[in-house]
Design a protein around this motif. Structure first.
Motif, PDB file in Angstrom:
ATOM      1  N   ASP A   1     -64.275  45.193 -49.419  1.00 44.56           N
ATOM      2  CA  ASP A   1     -65.085  44.064 -49.867  1.00 44.56           C
ATOM      3  C   ASP A   1     -64.294  42.760 -49.781  1.00 44.56           C
ATOM      4  OD1 ASP A   1     -63.319  43.996 -52.009  1.00 44.56           O
ATOM      5  OD2 ASP A   1     -64.693  44.935 -53.407  1.00 44.56           O
ATOM      6  N   ILE A   2     -64.979  41.647 -50.003  1.00 40.21           N
ATOM      7  CA  ILE A   2     -64.337  40.360 -50.192  1.00 40.21           C
ATOM      8  C   ILE A   2     -64.928  39.734 -51.452  1.00 40.21           C
ATOM      9  CG2 ILE A   2     -63.934  40.002 -47.730  1.00 40.21           C
ATOM     10  CD1 ILE A   2     -66.279  38.007 -47.747  1.00 40.21           C
ATOM     11  N   ALA A   3     -64.323  38.646 -51.929  1.00 43.42           N
ATOM     12  CA  ALA A   3     -64.843  37.950 -53.102  1.00 43.42           C
ATOM     13  C   ALA A   3     -65.276  36.547 -52.700  1.00 43.42           C
ATOM     14  CB  ALA A   3     -63.778  37.885 -54.190  1.00 43.42           C
ATOM     15  N   TRP A   4     -66.522  36.201 -53.046  1.00 43.44           N
ATOM     16  CA  TRP A   4     -67.065  34.855 -52.847  1.00 43.44           C
ATOM     17  C   TRP A   4     -66.929  34.140 -54.181  1.00 43.44           C
ATOM     18  CZ3 TRP A   4     -72.997  33.743 -52.287  1.00 43.44           C
ATOM     19  CH2 TRP A   4     -73.189  32.417 -51.881  1.00 43.44           C
ATOM     20  N   ILE A   5     -66.131  33.070 -54.225  1.00 39.45           N
ATOM     21  CA  ILE A   5     -65.707  32.471 -55.484  1.00 39.45           C
ATOM     22  C   ILE A   5     -66.117  31.000 -55.544  1.00 39.45           C
ATOM     23  CG2 ILE A   5     -63.727  31.995 -56.979  1.00 39.45           C
ATOM     24  CD1 ILE A   5     -62.278  34.308 -55.572  1.00 39.45           C
ATOM     25  N   GLY A   6     -66.612  30.569 -56.704  1.00 35.39           N
ATOM     26  CA  GLY A   6     -67.053  29.188 -56.861  1.00 35.39           C
ATOM     27  C   GLY A   6     -66.634  28.592 -58.184  1.00 35.39           C
TER      28      GLY A   6
ATOM     29  N   ALA B   1     -62.640  22.726 -49.720  1.00 36.64           N
ATOM     30  CA  ALA B   1     -63.771  21.912 -49.275  1.00 36.64           C
ATOM     31  C   ALA B   1     -65.007  22.367 -50.038  1.00 36.64           C
ATOM     32  CB  ALA B   1     -63.990  22.043 -47.769  1.00 36.64           C
ATOM     33  N   GLY B   2     -65.714  21.445 -50.682  1.00 35.15           N
ATOM     34  CA  GLY B   2     -66.868  21.838 -51.474  1.00 35.15           C
ATOM     35  C   GLY B   2     -66.454  22.547 -52.744  1.00 35.15           C
ATOM     36  N   ASN B   3     -67.301  23.496 -53.166  1.00 36.34           N
ATOM     37  CA  ASN B   3     -67.056  24.210 -54.426  1.00 36.34           C
ATOM     38  C   ASN B   3     -66.635  25.662 -54.249  1.00 36.34           C
ATOM     39  OD1 ASN B   3     -67.886  21.978 -56.030  1.00 36.34           O
ATOM     40  ND2 ASN B   3     -70.031  22.529 -55.681  1.00 36.34           N
ATOM     41  N   ASN B   4     -66.923  26.247 -53.085  1.00 40.84           N
ATOM     42  CA  ASN B   4     -66.751  27.690 -52.913  1.00 40.84           C
ATOM     43  C   ASN B   4     -65.676  28.028 -51.884  1.00 40.84           C
ATOM     44  OD1 ASN B   4     -68.995  27.802 -54.607  1.00 40.84           O
ATOM     45  ND2 ASN B   4     -70.439  28.081 -52.914  1.00 40.84           N
ATOM     46  N   PHE B   5     -65.122  29.222 -52.018  1.00 37.73           N
ATOM     47  CA  PHE B   5     -64.142  29.731 -51.059  1.00 37.73           C
ATOM     48  C   PHE B   5     -64.177  31.251 -51.107  1.00 37.73           C
ATOM     49  CE2 PHE B   5     -62.047  29.281 -55.118  1.00 37.73           C
ATOM     50  CZ  PHE B   5     -61.194  30.366 -55.227  1.00 37.73           C
ATOM     51  N   LEU B   6     -63.427  31.894 -50.221  1.00 37.86           N
ATOM     52  CA  LEU B   6     -63.367  33.356 -50.175  1.00 37.86           C
ATOM     53  C   LEU B   6     -61.974  33.854 -50.535  1.00 37.86           C
ATOM     54  CD1 LEU B   6     -65.260  34.201 -46.850  1.00 37.86           C
ATOM     55  CD2 LEU B   6     -66.211  33.924 -49.161  1.00 37.86           C
ATOM     56  N   ASP B   7     -61.936  35.038 -51.139  1.00 38.80           N
ATOM     57  CA  ASP B   7     -60.697  35.794 -51.312  1.00 38.80           C
ATOM     58  C   ASP B   7     -60.852  37.059 -50.489  1.00 38.80           C
ATOM     59  OD1 ASP B   7     -58.497  37.252 -52.037  1.00 38.80           O
ATOM     60  OD2 ASP B   7     -59.096  37.517 -54.135  1.00 38.80           O
ATOM     61  N   LEU B   8     -60.056  37.179 -49.432  1.00 39.46           N
ATOM     62  CA  LEU B   8     -60.207  38.312 -48.517  1.00 39.46           C
ATOM     63  C   LEU B   8     -59.597  39.599 -49.053  1.00 39.46           C
ATOM     64  CD1 LEU B   8     -59.646  36.603 -45.036  1.00 39.46           C
ATOM     65  CD2 LEU B   8     -61.761  36.895 -46.355  1.00 39.46           C
TER      66      LEU B   8
ATOM     67  N   ILE C   1     -55.927  36.180 -50.922  1.00 40.32           N
ATOM     68  CA  ILE C   1     -55.841  35.539 -49.607  1.00 40.32           C
ATOM     69  C   ILE C   1     -57.024  34.584 -49.512  1.00 40.32           C
ATOM     70  CG2 ILE C   1     -55.799  35.817 -47.099  1.00 40.32           C
ATOM     71  CD1 ILE C   1     -54.995  38.775 -47.597  1.00 40.32           C
ATOM     72  N   GLY C   2     -56.785  33.290 -49.622  1.00 38.03           N
ATOM     73  CA  GLY C   2     -57.866  32.314 -49.624  1.00 38.03           C
ATOM     74  C   GLY C   2     -58.291  31.901 -48.229  1.00 38.03           C
ATOM     75  N   LEU C   3     -59.596  31.672 -48.055  1.00 38.64           N
ATOM     76  CA  LEU C   3     -60.142  31.161 -46.790  1.00 38.64           C
ATOM     77  C   LEU C   3     -61.233  30.151 -47.106  1.00 38.64           C
ATOM     78  CD1 LEU C   3     -60.373  31.264 -43.657  1.00 38.64           C
ATOM     79  CD2 LEU C   3     -62.105  33.049 -43.979  1.00 38.64           C
ATOM     80  N   ASP C   4     -61.197  28.999 -46.429  1.00 46.25           N
ATOM     81  CA  ASP C   4     -62.204  27.953 -46.640  1.00 46.25           C
ATOM     82  C   ASP C   4     -62.212  27.024 -45.432  1.00 46.25           C
ATOM     83  OD1 ASP C   4     -64.172  26.500 -47.894  1.00 46.25           O
ATOM     84  OD2 ASP C   4     -62.933  25.817 -49.558  1.00 46.25           O
ATOM     85  N   ASN C   5     -63.275  26.186 -45.334  1.00 46.42           N
ATOM     86  CA  ASN C   5     -63.317  25.060 -44.402  1.00 46.42           C
ATOM     87  C   ASN C   5     -63.163  25.492 -42.948  1.00 46.42           C
ATOM     88  OD1 ASN C   5     -63.552  22.300 -43.876  1.00 46.42           O
ATOM     89  ND2 ASN C   5     -61.340  21.976 -43.993  1.00 46.42           N
TER      90      ASN C   5
END
Length: 222
Positions: free
Chosen positions: A68-73, A84-91, A186-190
């Motif tokens: 799974d991954i986590a969608w975080i806001g 960028a914005g309010n949300n990002f992912l944790d892989l 592990i953060g991912l965004d933008n």
């Protein structure tokens, strides 16, 4: 068509070409993961678990990789802010410490043989990786499984911008990110993909050359 009209048409075409280069179209949908509403489904507020194979919750993206991954806001308890914005992912998702996390994939329209620019932000936190760096894997066109590492590991929330180029091999290209090495995050965004364009100096030289040619022709005719 007279000389003046031909010259104006040529210069107009050059101006339009330079304007097109300056405003390259974005090819990624929902690159900052802002579309939709996060519905917390664990005890962590502001975070939603997305399971492998899910292609509907995160607009434009399919969750891949077996985990799974986590969608975080906003409202998350991790003291981590989006780049960028309010949300990002944790892989790493909810598995953590599993050596490899989950990932995401999006298929975009491309032209075979064309070069594209891919950029994204990779995040780290010393609260969850304890002073170590984390990494993810990137695949797009001729870039296959390239591992990208963070270099900052001493802040509660840090983001680093990464830019790379890839060459498409067909009419569509899968752009994917997979979890690499980490402890708990592990953060991912933008995420962004645009068609590669000439350097601004090249476009300016083209315009200057056309203007100079027009002036020379006018002098020759006078």
């Amino acid at each position: 068509m007279g000389y003046t009209m031909k010259l104006k048409s040529t210069l107009l075409a050059a101006a339009l070409a330079m304007a097109a280069h300056a405003g390259a179209a974005e090819l990624i949908t929902n690159g900052s993961f802002e579309a939709g509403t996060i519905v917390p489904n664990h005890s962590d507020a502001g975070a939603q678990q997305l399971l492998s194979g899910d292609s509907s919750t995160l607009a434009g993206w399919t969750v891949i990789g077996g985990n799974d991954i986590a969608w975080i806001g906003l409202g998350n308890p991790y003291a981590i802010n989006a780049s960028a914005g309010n949300n990002f992912l944790d892989l790493t998702g909810w598995h953590d410490q599993s050596a490899t996390g989950g990932g995401i994939k999006q298929t975009i329209a491309t032209t075979a043989g064309a070069t594209y620019t891919l950029s994204f932000d990779i995040g780290n936190s010393n609260n969850y990786n304890f002073g170590s760096n984390d990494s993810l894997f990137v695949t797009a066109g001729n870039v296959v499984g390239q591992q990208v590492w963070t270099t900052i590991n001493n802040q509660p929330s840090s983001w680093e911008h990464v830019t790379m180029s890839f060459v498409a091999s067909g009419a569509t290209t899968d752009v994917s990110f997979g979890g690499g090495q980490a402890v708990w995050y592990i953060g991912l965004d933008n995420v962004s993909v645009t068609a590669a364009v000439p350097e601004p100096s090249s476009a300016l030289m083209l315009g200057a050359g056309l203007l100079g040619m027009g002036a020379w022709l006018r002098r020759r005719r006078s």
